[in-house]
Design an enzyme around this catalytic site. Structure first.
Site, PDB file in Angstrom:
ATOM      1  N   GLY A  23       0.761  -1.250  -0.052  1.00 21.72           N
ATOM      2  CA  GLY A  23      -0.003   0.057  -0.128  1.00 21.72           C
ATOM      3  C   GLY A  23       1.041   1.368  -0.032  1.00 21.72           C
ATOM      4  N   GLN A  24       0.311   2.519  -0.274  1.00 22.22           N
ATOM      5  CA  GLN A  24       1.016   3.780  -0.184  1.00 22.22           C
ATOM      6  C   GLN A  24       1.781   3.937   1.109  1.00 22.22           C
ATOM      7  OE1 GLN A  24      -1.264   7.342  -0.967  1.00 22.22           O
ATOM      8  NE2 GLN A  24      -3.151   6.605   0.310  1.00 22.22           N
ATOM      9  N   ASP A  47      -3.011 -12.519   4.613  1.00 25.05           N
ATOM     10  CA  ASP A  47      -4.431 -11.830   4.669  1.00 25.05           C
ATOM     11  C   ASP A  47      -4.664 -11.712   5.980  1.00 25.05           C
ATOM     12  OD1 ASP A  47      -7.074 -11.360   4.849  1.00 25.05           O
ATOM     13  OD2 ASP A  47      -7.927 -12.924   3.519  1.00 25.05           O
ATOM     14  N   THR A  69      -9.630  -0.080   2.995  1.00 24.88           N
ATOM     15  CA  THR A  69      -9.474   1.489   2.724  1.00 24.88           C
ATOM     16  C   THR A  69     -10.536   1.959   1.869  1.00 24.88           C
ATOM     17  OG1 THR A  69      -7.836   1.230   1.105  1.00 24.88           O
ATOM     18  CG2 THR A  69      -7.065   1.666   3.499  1.00 24.88           C
ATOM     19  N   TYR A 128     -16.947   2.456   7.294  1.00 25.11           N
ATOM     20  CA  TYR A 128     -15.507   2.316   7.451  1.00 25.11           C
ATOM     21  C   TYR A 128     -15.157   2.988   8.651  1.00 25.11           C
ATOM     22  CZ  TYR A 128     -10.634   4.085   6.648  1.00 25.11           C
ATOM     23  OH  TYR A 128      -9.321   4.301   6.680  1.00 25.11           O
ATOM     24  N   TRP A 150      -6.562  11.627   5.058  1.00 26.99           N
ATOM     25  CA  TRP A 150      -6.173  12.172   3.504  1.00 26.99           C
ATOM     26  C   TRP A 150      -4.965  11.977   3.120  1.00 26.99           C
ATOM     27  CZ3 TRP A 150      -9.005  17.438   2.376  1.00 26.99           C
ATOM     28  CH2 TRP A 150     -10.430  17.321   3.041  1.00 26.99           C
TER      29      TRP A 150
HETATM   30  N1  NAP Z   1      -5.611   6.612   2.792  1.00 28.96           N
HETATM   31  C1  NAP Z   1      -6.245   7.334   3.488  1.00 28.96           C
HETATM   32  O1  NAP Z   1      -6.555   8.643   3.253  1.00 28.96           O
HETATM   33  C2  NAP Z   1      -6.119   7.003   5.172  1.00 28.96           C
HETATM   34  C3  NAP Z   1      -6.322   8.022   6.144  1.00 28.96           C
HETATM   35  C4  NAP Z   1      -6.295   7.705   7.409  1.00 28.96           C
HETATM   36  C5  NAP Z   1      -6.021   6.382   7.739  1.00 28.96           C
HETATM   37  N2  NAP Z   1      -5.847   5.560   6.840  1.00 28.96           N
HETATM   38  C6  NAP Z   1      -5.341   4.204   7.419  1.00 28.96           C
HETATM   39  O2  NAP Z   1      -4.006   4.035   6.872  1.00 28.96           O
HETATM   40  C7  NAP Z   1      -3.621   2.661   6.601  1.00 28.96           C
HETATM   41  C8  NAP Z   1      -2.750   2.623   5.186  1.00 28.96           C
HETATM   42  O3  NAP Z   1      -3.620   3.228   4.337  1.00 28.96           O
HETATM   43  P1  NAP Z   1      -3.266   3.367   2.789  1.00 28.96           P
HETATM   44  O4  NAP Z   1      -3.537   4.645   2.455  1.00 28.96           O
HETATM   45  O5  NAP Z   1      -1.497   3.054   2.476  1.00 28.96           O
HETATM   46  O6  NAP Z   1      -3.955   2.292   2.143  1.00 28.96           O
HETATM   47  P2  NAP Z   1      -3.829   1.305   0.755  1.00 28.96           P
HETATM   48  O7  NAP Z   1      -2.807   2.127  -0.028  1.00 28.96           O
HETATM   49  O8  NAP Z   1      -5.138   1.030   0.371  1.00 28.96           O
HETATM   50  O9  NAP Z   1      -3.036   0.285   1.389  1.00 28.96           O
HETATM   51  C9  NAP Z   1      -3.667  -0.468   2.252  1.00 28.96           C
HETATM   52  C10 NAP Z   1      -3.057  -2.110   2.033  1.00 28.96           C
HETATM   53  O10 NAP Z   1      -3.594  -3.125   2.591  1.00 28.96           O
HETATM   54  C11 NAP Z   1      -3.675  -4.328   1.763  1.00 28.96           C
HETATM   55  N3  NAP Z   1      -4.874  -5.105   2.190  1.00 28.96           N
HETATM   56  C12 NAP Z   1      -6.221  -4.973   2.229  1.00 28.96           C
HETATM   57  N4  NAP Z   1      -6.867  -6.058   2.762  1.00 28.96           N
HETATM   58  C13 NAP Z   1      -5.939  -6.754   3.077  1.00 28.96           C
HETATM   59  C14 NAP Z   1      -6.112  -8.045   3.856  1.00 28.96           C
HETATM   60  N5  NAP Z   1      -7.104  -8.502   3.823  1.00 28.96           N
HETATM   61  N6  NAP Z   1      -4.807  -8.468   4.293  1.00 28.96           N
HETATM   62  C15 NAP Z   1      -3.892  -7.949   3.928  1.00 28.96           C
HETATM   63  N7  NAP Z   1      -3.744  -7.029   3.473  1.00 28.96           N
HETATM   64  C16 NAP Z   1      -4.750  -6.179   2.869  1.00 28.96           C
HETATM   65  C17 NAP Z   1      -4.020  -3.734   0.671  1.00 28.96           C
HETATM   66  O11 NAP Z   1      -3.730  -4.734  -0.340  1.00 28.96           O
HETATM   67  P3  NAP Z   1      -4.509  -4.937  -1.805  1.00 28.96           P
HETATM   68  O12 NAP Z   1      -4.641  -3.401  -2.432  1.00 28.96           O
HETATM   69  O13 NAP Z   1      -3.725  -5.829  -2.505  1.00 28.96           O
HETATM   70  O14 NAP Z   1      -5.783  -5.242  -1.394  1.00 28.96           O
HETATM   71  C18 NAP Z   1      -3.142  -2.692   0.438  1.00 28.96           C
HETATM   72  O15 NAP Z   1      -1.762  -2.848   0.066  1.00 28.96           O
HETATM   73  C19 NAP Z   1      -5.139   1.991   6.716  1.00 28.96           C
HETATM   74  O16 NAP Z   1      -5.039   1.243   7.993  1.00 28.96           O
HETATM   75  C20 NAP Z   1      -6.103   3.083   6.594  1.00 28.96           C
HETATM   76  O17 NAP Z   1      -7.215   2.734   7.075  1.00 28.96           O
HETATM   77  C21 NAP Z   1      -5.589   5.625   5.525  1.00 28.96           C
END
Ligand code: NAP
Length: 275
Positions: A23-24, A47, A69, A128, A150
């Protein structure tokens, strides 16, 4: 012969396990902790809705970024979102070592008009947000719960990359102008997390300095990237997305020693420099 005591967990743990490595945020943390030994697990490796695979190496610290997410899709399938976000965090905590867990500004309802601090009461509006609030509760005593907001980076799917793609194709774009928050560059957040793991565990708000609306952010992206697309300001109601979002979710820390992040405009420039 004298044996040195193991270093207390400081800014540079020796061996880390990273979930959500594809992920990012996972990508940014991997870069920020490059001087350490990082066991990086992508979705295909574990997973997190399932218990950890056998044979994981012993680690000093877990950075748990894996999560569901897709904010809108969680409205239709809250059980699966909870299995990943709540069950996954429980499984990460069960590894039995200190944990950095990532939560969200969407645990708040957005009715405040001054920044949300750690002691403010959560009241998530969306499925969510409810799964993320529940995930905080299962992260355990030995966790830093990082609420951030964000997120954007040079990889993966995020608002900045979507705007860059669409703005290159279209003359104008409709973007909501009635949600205010802190667009946070994952590279800056990852550096702050390095500092955080030398501080006490608990809930911490870590988001970029400054705040803006999605429309302001889109305008800044277009201007910094030298594109010509016009940003048309619309309301959340006009956009009509399935999941309700807080109208105001600016995050600040009330802790005097909290790591601070650069302004979101600096994050934007740092990110664009990589693209
Ligand atoms: N994005 C935002 O704006 C934001 C804001 C606040 C907090 N957060 C939190 O920050 C964290 C990281 O977010 P991010 O922005 O990096 O999200 P992201 O880019 O969507 O990365 C999340 C990663 O989790 C993986 N994933 C999804 N389901 C999974 C599972 N069942 N088992 C193992 N891996 C799984 C995804 O893999 P696949 O893509 O291969 O499924 C992806 O690589 C998350 O906990 C999110 O809730 C995000």
């Amino acid at each position: 012969m004298e044996h040195a005591e193991p270093d207390p967990l400081g800014a540079r743990p020796r061996r880390l396990l990273l979930t959500g490595a594809g992920g990012q945020l996972g990508t940014a943390l991997r870069a920020a902790f490059a001087g350490d030994e990082v066991v990086a697990l992508a979705h295909a490796d574990w997973d997190v809705a399932l218990p950890p695979p056998a044979g994981l190496p012993e680690v000093d610290l877990v950075l748990h970024t894996a999560g569901w997410t897709q904010v809108d899709a969680a409205e239709d399938d809250p059980q699966t979102a909870a299995a990943v976000n709540v069950g996954g965090t429980r499984h990460a905590a069960e590894l039995g070592v200190p944990l950095v867990h990532f939560s969200t500004d969407y645990v708040f309802d957005g009715t405040k008009r001054s920044p949300y601090v750690e002691s403010d009461g959560p009241n998530p509006l969306s499925a969510y947000g409810r799964t993320k609030l529940a995930s905080e509760a299962v992260a355990g005593e030995d966790a830093w719960v990082v609420r951030t907001s964000w997120l954007f980076g040079a990889t993966g799917s995020n608002f900045l990359r979507t705007i860059l793609r669409l703005a290159a194709e279209r003359d104008d774009l409709a973007v909501v102008a009635d949600q205010r928050g802190c667009p946070t560059y994952v590279g800056h957040l990852a550096v702050a997390v390095r500092e955080l793991v030398g501080l006490p565990q608990g809930v911490w708000h870590l988001a970029a300095d400054g705040d803006c609306t999605w429309a302001d952010f889109a305008e800044a992206i277009v201007a910094e990237a030298g594109l010509r697309c016009r940003i048309r300001r619309i309301t959340t109601a006009e956009l009509g997305r399935p999941a309700p979002r807080p109208a105001y979710s600016v995050l600040r820390s009330e802790r005097p020693d909290a790591p601070t992040l650069p302004h979101w405009r600096d994050g934007l420039r740092a990110c664009l420099a990589l693209l």
